[in-house]
Design a protein around this motif. Structure first.
Motif, short mmCIF file in Angstrom:
data_model
loop_
_atom_site.label_atom_id
_atom_site.label_comp_id
_atom_site.label_asym_id
_atom_site.label_seq_id
_atom_site.Cartn_x
_atom_site.Cartn_y
_atom_site.Cartn_z
N SER A 286 0.85 -1.19 0.00
CA SER A 286 0.00 0.00 0.00
C SER A 286 0.89 1.24 0.00
CB SER A 286 -0.92 0.01 1.23
OG SER A 286 -0.17 0.16 2.42
N THR A 287 0.26 2.41 0.00
CA THR A 287 1.05 3.64 -0.02
C THR A 287 1.87 3.82 1.25
OG1 THR A 287 -0.87 4.84 0.84
CG2 THR A 287 -0.57 4.81 -1.55
N GLY A 288 1.41 3.19 2.37
CA GLY A 288 2.11 3.39 3.63
C GLY A 288 2.97 2.25 4.10
N SER A 289 2.77 1.04 3.55
CA SER A 289 3.51 -0.10 4.07
C SER A 289 3.54 -1.25 3.07
CB SER A 289 2.87 -0.59 5.38
OG SER A 289 1.55 -1.07 5.13
N THR A 290 4.48 -2.16 3.34
CA THR A 290 4.58 -3.43 2.63
C THR A 290 4.56 -4.52 3.68
OG1 THR A 290 5.88 -2.48 0.84
CG2 THR A 290 6.00 -4.86 1.11
N ARG A 291 3.84 -5.62 3.42
CA ARG A 291 3.80 -6.67 4.44
C ARG A 291 3.75 -8.05 3.80
NH1 ARG A 291 -2.06 -7.84 6.97
NH2 ARG A 291 -3.40 -7.40 5.19
N PHE A 292 4.20 -9.03 4.62
CA PHE A 292 4.14 -10.43 4.24
C PHE A 292 3.54 -11.20 5.41
CE2 PHE A 292 6.00 -14.73 4.14
CZ PHE A 292 5.45 -15.16 2.94
N LEU A 293 2.57 -12.04 5.12
CA LEU A 293 1.81 -12.73 6.15
C LEU A 293 1.67 -14.20 5.75
CD1 LEU A 293 -0.14 -12.45 8.65
CD2 LEU A 293 -1.94 -11.89 7.00
N ASN A 294 1.93 -15.10 6.68
CA ASN A 294 1.75 -16.52 6.38
C ASN A 294 1.62 -17.33 7.65
OD1 ASN A 294 4.31 -18.67 6.50
ND2 ASN A 294 4.88 -16.53 6.83
N GLY A 295 1.00 -18.51 7.52
CA GLY A 295 0.87 -19.38 8.67
C GLY A 295 -0.09 -20.52 8.45
N PRO A 296 -0.06 -21.52 9.34
CA PRO A 296 -0.92 -22.69 9.21
C PRO A 296 -2.29 -22.47 9.86
CG PRO A 296 0.57 -22.99 11.03
CD PRO A 296 0.92 -21.66 10.42
N TYR A 297 -3.23 -23.30 9.46
CA TYR A 297 -4.54 -23.32 10.11
C TYR A 297 -5.09 -24.74 10.07
CZ TYR A 297 -6.62 -23.23 5.39
OH TYR A 297 -6.97 -23.52 4.09
N ALA A 298 -6.06 -25.01 10.95
CA ALA A 298 -6.63 -26.35 11.02
C ALA A 298 -8.09 -26.27 11.43
CB ALA A 298 -5.86 -27.21 12.02
N ILE A 299 -8.91 -27.12 10.84
CA ILE A 299 -10.29 -27.32 11.25
C ILE A 299 -10.42 -28.80 11.57
CG2 ILE A 299 -12.72 -27.14 10.57
CD1 ILE A 299 -11.87 -25.01 8.54
N LEU A 300 -10.60 -29.13 12.84
CA LEU A 300 -10.58 -30.52 13.30
C LEU A 300 -11.92 -30.88 13.91
CD1 LEU A 300 -7.06 -30.45 15.02
CD2 LEU A 300 -7.59 -31.00 12.63
N GLY A 301 -12.66 -31.73 13.22
CA GLY A 301 -13.93 -32.20 13.74
C GLY A 301 -13.75 -33.54 14.45
N PHE A 302 -13.77 -33.52 15.78
CA PHE A 302 -13.51 -34.75 16.54
C PHE A 302 -14.71 -35.68 16.50
CE2 PHE A 302 -10.87 -31.40 18.50
CZ PHE A 302 -9.64 -31.91 18.15
N TRP A 303 -15.90 -35.11 16.64
CA TRP A 303 -17.13 -35.82 16.33
C TRP A 303 -18.18 -34.77 16.03
CZ3 TRP A 303 -15.00 -36.54 21.34
CH2 TRP A 303 -15.68 -35.92 22.39
N LYS A 304 -19.42 -35.18 15.84
CA LYS A 304 -20.41 -34.27 15.28
C LYS A 304 -20.58 -32.98 16.08
CE LYS A 304 -23.21 -37.66 12.80
NZ LYS A 304 -24.57 -38.25 12.64
N LYS A 305 -20.37 -33.01 17.38
CA LYS A 305 -20.67 -31.84 18.20
C LYS A 305 -19.43 -31.22 18.85
CE LYS A 305 -25.47 -32.97 19.16
NZ LYS A 305 -26.54 -33.05 20.18
N LEU A 306 -18.25 -31.61 18.43
CA LEU A 306 -17.04 -31.03 19.00
C LEU A 306 -16.01 -30.78 17.90
CD1 LEU A 306 -15.54 -30.18 21.59
CD2 LEU A 306 -14.57 -32.49 21.67
N ALA A 307 -15.59 -29.53 17.77
CA ALA A 307 -14.62 -29.16 16.72
C ALA A 307 -13.66 -28.11 17.25
CB ALA A 307 -15.35 -28.63 15.50
N LEU A 308 -12.47 -28.09 16.68
CA LEU A 308 -11.44 -27.11 17.02
C LEU A 308 -11.08 -26.31 15.78
CD1 LEU A 308 -9.27 -25.92 18.97
CD2 LEU A 308 -7.73 -27.71 18.13
N LEU A 309 -11.14 -24.98 15.88
CA LEU A 309 -10.68 -24.09 14.84
C LEU A 309 -9.40 -23.43 15.34
CD1 LEU A 309 -14.03 -22.25 13.91
CD2 LEU A 309 -13.17 -24.43 13.07
N SER A 310 -8.33 -23.54 14.58
CA SER A 310 -7.04 -23.02 15.03
C SER A 310 -6.30 -22.38 13.87
CB SER A 310 -6.20 -24.16 15.63
OG SER A 310 -4.98 -23.67 16.14
N GLN A 311 -5.71 -21.21 14.14
CA GLN A 311 -4.94 -20.50 13.12
C GLN A 311 -3.77 -19.79 13.79
OE1 GLN A 311 -7.31 -18.19 10.38
NE2 GLN A 311 -5.61 -16.89 9.78
N PHE A 312 -2.61 -19.82 13.14
CA PHE A 312 -1.40 -19.21 13.69
C PHE A 312 -0.66 -18.54 12.54
CE2 PHE A 312 3.06 -19.19 14.89
CZ PHE A 312 3.03 -18.79 16.22
#
Length: 214
Positions: free
Chosen positions: A162-188
């Motif tokens: 952009s006019t004010g900055s330059t940036r680089f962004l990256n990282g892993p993420y996961a969507i883990l459904g352990f069973w029908k009513k329990l899930a973990l959303l994770s991003q780093f």
């Protein structure tokens, strides 16, 4: 899709209540053979006094052509597919990384959505039609792998300028459904940001994470 919020605050000093719309939105898709056109209309919500409250706008409008069940190309205005892309727009990992609501940009995208692997490459051309929105341009790459039937592992990359900055962004993420009513959303994610103007502060480097067990 309509959503309303009842806000209630009770302290020793005062009691305050508010009832206001957050979203009143109509979305539609029209399909001609392998070509789809998708768009929405939305009345701006939020507490009274919110800028543009009650005005009508369109946040998404794009065309998508499916060459096959796996390959597609998409062009128009929509949110860049980065990370989990959850609807919780106030989460730090979206709000503070520049992906809150109403920051949809004009994009051109090609993708492969397979049974196991997904690859999506997006070119971000900013919003030349709206000077009130950040004019950051760049590109993103989203890679993911569907593990079993209820687990998804991915890695996202984004580079922006952009006019004010330059940036680089990256990282892993996961969507883990352990069973029908329990899930973990994770991003780093790791972000490196270089301010072009020294008055805006020094170079910044840091991590941000989001974890939600539901």
């Amino acid at each position: 899709d309509s959503r309303f919020i009842q806000d209630y605050i009770n302290t020793l000093q005062a009691t305050q209540t508010q009832w206001f719309p957050m979203q009143n939105q109509l979305e539609a898709a029209v399909k001609f053979a392998k070509l789809s056109i998708v768009g929405n209309l939305n009345f701006e919500g939020g507490p009274p006094g919110t800028p543009n409250y009650g005005s009508l706008n369109s946040e998404r409008l794009y065309a998508m052509y499916n060459f096959s069940d796996e390959y597609y190309i998409r062009a128009g205005k929509y949110m860049i597919p980065f990370g989990i892309s959850q609807p919780n727009h106030t989460a730090v990992i979206q709000q503070n990384l520049g992906f809150p609501v109403e920051t949809e940009s004009d994009n051109l995208e090609i993708g492969y959505i397979g049974e196991r692997f997904n690859v999506v490459l997006t070119g971000d051309f900013g919003r030349p039609d709206n000077s009130t929105i950040s004019q950051e341009t760049g590109a993103s790459l989203n890679l993911s792998y569907n593990l079993l039937e209820s687990h998804k592992l991915g890695w996202s990359f984004f580079t922006g300028n952009s006019t004010g900055s330059t940036r680089f962004l990256n990282g892993p993420y996961a969507i883990l459904g352990f069973w029908k009513k329990l899930a973990l959303l994770s991003q780093f994610d790791f972000q490196w940001l270089d301010n072009k103007n020294p008055l805006n502060g020094p170079e910044q480097q840091g991590f941000v994470t989001f974890n939600r067990l539901q």
